[in-house]
Design a protein around this motif. Structure first.
Motif, PDB file in Angstrom:
ATOM      1  N   LEU A   1       0.823  -1.204   0.000  1.00  0.00           N
ATOM      2  CA  LEU A   1       0.000   0.000   0.000  1.00  0.00           C
ATOM      3  C   LEU A   1       0.862   1.261   0.000  1.00  0.00           C
ATOM      4  CD1 LEU A   1      -2.967   0.707  -0.094  1.00  0.00           C
ATOM      5  CD2 LEU A   1      -2.957   0.909   2.386  1.00  0.00           C
ATOM      6  N   ALA A   2       2.055   1.175   0.585  1.00  0.00           N
ATOM      7  CA  ALA A   2       2.949   2.333   0.586  1.00  0.00           C
ATOM      8  C   ALA A   2       3.328   2.727  -0.838  1.00  0.00           C
ATOM      9  CB  ALA A   2       4.196   2.041   1.412  1.00  0.00           C
ATOM     10  N   LEU A   3       3.478   1.734  -1.721  1.00  0.00           N
ATOM     11  CA  LEU A   3       3.776   2.045  -3.118  1.00  0.00           C
ATOM     12  C   LEU A   3       2.615   2.786  -3.768  1.00  0.00           C
ATOM     13  CD1 LEU A   3       5.526  -1.252  -4.278  1.00  0.00           C
ATOM     14  CD2 LEU A   3       6.574   1.009  -4.026  1.00  0.00           C
ATOM     15  N   VAL A   4       1.398   2.422  -3.382  1.00  0.00           N
ATOM     16  CA  VAL A   4       0.230   3.147  -3.871  1.00  0.00           C
ATOM     17  C   VAL A   4       0.281   4.589  -3.380  1.00  0.00           C
ATOM     18  CG1 VAL A   4      -2.292   3.266  -3.837  1.00  0.00           C
ATOM     19  CG2 VAL A   4      -1.144   1.044  -3.938  1.00  0.00           C
ATOM     20  N   ALA A   5       0.623   4.764  -2.100  1.00  0.00           N
ATOM     21  CA  ALA A   5       0.701   6.107  -1.520  1.00  0.00           C
ATOM     22  C   ALA A   5       1.773   6.934  -2.205  1.00  0.00           C
ATOM     23  CB  ALA A   5       1.000   6.002  -0.018  1.00  0.00           C
ATOM     24  N   PHE A   6       2.869   6.296  -2.586  1.00  0.00           N
ATOM     25  CA  PHE A   6       3.965   7.029  -3.215  1.00  0.00           C
ATOM     26  C   PHE A   6       3.553   7.543  -4.590  1.00  0.00           C
ATOM     27  CE2 PHE A   6       8.163   7.609  -5.128  1.00  0.00           C
ATOM     28  CZ  PHE A   6       8.809   8.268  -4.091  1.00  0.00           C
ATOM     29  N   GLY A   7       2.641   6.844  -5.219  1.00  0.00           N
ATOM     30  CA  GLY A   7       2.263   7.220  -6.571  1.00  0.00           C
ATOM     31  C   GLY A   7       1.081   8.165  -6.664  1.00  0.00           C
ATOM     32  N   ARG A   8       0.421   8.450  -5.556  1.00  0.00           N
ATOM     33  CA  ARG A   8      -0.760   9.309  -5.641  1.00  0.00           C
ATOM     34  C   ARG A   8      -0.993  10.012  -4.306  1.00  0.00           C
ATOM     35  NH1 ARG A   8      -5.214   4.916  -6.819  1.00  0.00           N
ATOM     36  NH2 ARG A   8      -3.410   3.880  -7.732  1.00  0.00           N
ATOM     37  N   PHE A   9      -1.654  11.163  -4.379  1.00  0.00           N
ATOM     38  CA  PHE A   9      -2.134  11.819  -3.168  1.00  0.00           C
ATOM     39  C   PHE A   9      -3.644  11.875  -3.274  1.00  0.00           C
ATOM     40  CE2 PHE A   9      -3.549  15.062  -0.332  1.00  0.00           C
ATOM     41  CZ  PHE A   9      -2.721  14.918   0.764  1.00  0.00           C
ATOM     42  N   PRO A  10      -4.359  10.979  -2.568  1.00  0.00           N
ATOM     43  CA  PRO A  10      -5.814  10.919  -2.717  1.00  0.00           C
ATOM     44  C   PRO A  10      -6.493  12.152  -2.124  1.00  0.00           C
ATOM     45  CG  PRO A  10      -5.089   9.480  -0.939  1.00  0.00           C
ATOM     46  CD  PRO A  10      -3.844   9.991  -1.610  1.00  0.00           C
ATOM     47  N   ILE A  11      -7.456  12.671  -2.851  1.00  0.00           N
ATOM     48  CA  ILE A  11      -8.233  13.804  -2.335  1.00  0.00           C
ATOM     49  C   ILE A  11      -9.410  13.219  -1.558  1.00  0.00           C
ATOM     50  CG2 ILE A  11      -9.345  15.978  -2.951  1.00  0.00           C
ATOM     51  CD1 ILE A  11      -6.395  15.773  -3.666  1.00  0.00           C
ATOM     52  N   THR A  12      -9.096  12.666  -0.419  1.00  0.00           N
ATOM     53  CA  THR A  12     -10.094  12.023   0.425  1.00  0.00           C
ATOM     54  C   THR A  12      -9.999  12.605   1.830  1.00  0.00           C
ATOM     55  OG1 THR A  12      -8.505  10.251   0.876  1.00  0.00           O
ATOM     56  CG2 THR A  12     -10.102   9.867  -0.880  1.00  0.00           C
ATOM     57  N   GLU A  13     -10.984  12.288   2.621  1.00  0.00           N
ATOM     58  CA  GLU A  13     -11.118  12.925   3.936  1.00  0.00           C
ATOM     59  C   GLU A  13      -9.846  12.839   4.769  1.00  0.00           C
ATOM     60  OE1 GLU A  13     -13.745  12.412   8.076  1.00  0.00           O
ATOM     61  OE2 GLU A  13     -14.149  11.160   6.303  1.00  0.00           O
ATOM     62  N   HIS A  14      -9.336  11.642   4.966  1.00  0.00           N
ATOM     63  CA  HIS A  14      -8.230  11.488   5.902  1.00  0.00           C
ATOM     64  C   HIS A  14      -6.886  11.869   5.294  1.00  0.00           C
ATOM     65  CE1 HIS A  14     -11.424   8.813   7.551  1.00  0.00           C
ATOM     66  NE2 HIS A  14     -11.097   9.499   8.627  1.00  0.00           N
ATOM     67  N   ALA A  15      -6.731  11.697   3.979  1.00  0.00           N
ATOM     68  CA  ALA A  15      -5.502  12.140   3.330  1.00  0.00           C
ATOM     69  C   ALA A  15      -5.396  13.660   3.378  1.00  0.00           C
ATOM     70  CB  ALA A  15      -5.452  11.648   1.889  1.00  0.00           C
TER      71      ALA A  15
END
Length: 357
Positions: free
Chosen positions: A105-119
């Motif tokens: 999941l960290a690789l997913v985080a590295f590739g995107r910054f989600p525009i979601t509540e907690h991010a």
């Protein structure tokens, strides 16, 4: 005799589908079987339903991954006590820990910054703490993005020590707040500053204890006699603060008639402000003015502020077979001193192609 038909109503009732349930199932698959197994069909199978049923709750696999990432970020704890640096550090450590619990999941985080509540909430917390630390709105904005990338990268590299992560975030914060570096420019060290250079060396050694290298942290700095020799020869430079007091220094030896960085140390309170780079730039400039071709040093290869740092500056490793006689003699002394308890090597950089700044 035929068996009586079994009513489908006799089956255990299934848990009603929801976005949260789909996301939690996706995380479970990710944790047990890895990202390659995470498909909409696999999630549907785990939930005993058809893949088409999932699209009511998640639009596609990327939406599922984004939801999983936001769900994990919801577990990040927001510290309420301590100064701004301590709270940023704890917030970052909590985020790294949360992401690090889910391989891939960290690789997913590295590739995107989600525009979601907690991010978005995490980023807002970072921005607020950076503003509290004195960063202006523009600096806080890009710094928040940089720290988010740091969180993702450290979570990917979670197998390495937590102490490394603590050093990295401290240096990152210092760099954000201390840029541009206070004081300067580089000047020659004075004889009455030798004790100050030794104290800088002691403070600069402290982070080694955080990565399990206590013997290095406790090692004594160069003696007064050794430092006096470099000062007398005009090959000891300092970076002074606004009151003209040294906060970093570099001493340059000569090995096989070529310049060799014997020591470059920066007070940890000013780490990340590229002061060490400025001192090395000066040493390279001095070497170029003397018509010398390369500059060398020896370093720990796996300590982030040693070998990896010098590689980013432009140094390359020298294989043992290519070491000059003088460098081999230095390595023999280092081995005798016990430094090779941790991987260590020689590095070089070409003076003519060095890039300042």
């Amino acid at each position: 005799m035929n068996a009586a038909p079994v009513s489908r109503r006799a089956r255990p009732a299934k848990v009603p589908l929801s976005r949260d349930l789909v996301i939690e199932t996706g995380l479970r698959i990710l944790d047990t079987d890895g990202s390659g197994a995470l498909t909409m069909r696999r999630v549907a199978k785990e939930l005993d339903t058809g893949a088409a049923s999932l699209y009511v709750y998640v639009a596609h696999r990327d939406d599922l991954l984004t939801g999983m990432l936001d769900h994990v970020l919801s577990q990040v704890t927001v510290p309420a006590e301590g100064d701004w640096r301590a709270r940023v550090t704890r917030l970052v450590e909590s985020a790294i820990e949360a992401l690090g619990r889910h391989d891939g999941l960290a690789l997913v985080a590295f590739g995107r910054f989600p525009i979601t509540e907690h991010a978005v909430g995490l980023r807002e917390q970072l921005l607020g703490l950076l503003r509290e630390g004195g960063a202006d709105a523009v600096t806080a904005g890009w710094a928040g993005d940089l720290i988010y990338r740091h969180i993702a990268a450290e979570a990917v590299e979670r197998a390495e020590s937590d102490a490394r992560g603590r050093w990295a975030i401290r240096a990152l914060l210092n760099g954000i707040i201390a840029t541009p570096a206070v004081g300067g420019p580089v000047r020659l060290a004075r004889q009455d500053e030798i004790a100050a250079l030794q104290e800088i060396e002691r403070r600069a050694g402290a982070p080694f204890a955080e990565v399990g290298m206590g013997a290095i942290a406790d090692d004594e700095p160069p003696s007064r006699e050794v430092l006096r020799g470099f000062v007398t020869d005009g090959r000891a430079w300092v970076w002074p603060d606004g009151d003209d007091q040294p906060i970093a220094y570099l001493i340059l030896g000569l090995v096989d008639d070529q310049p060799h960085i014997e020591q470059v140390s920066v007070d940890p309170a000013h780490a990340g402000a590229r002061i060490g780079k400025r001192l090395i730039d000066h040493a390279v400039g001095w070497s170029k003015s003397k018509g010398l071709r390369e500059i060398t040093l020896t370093t720990f290869t796996q300590v982030p502020w040693n070998g990896p740092y010098y590689e980013r500056l432009g140094f390359t490793y020298i294989s043992p077979a290519d070491e000059s006689a003088g460098l081999r003699a230095i390595r023999v002394d280092e081995v005798a001193h016990g430094l090779d308890e941790w991987p260590r090597a020689c590095m070089r950089a070409e003076v003519a192609t060095w890039r300042n700044g």
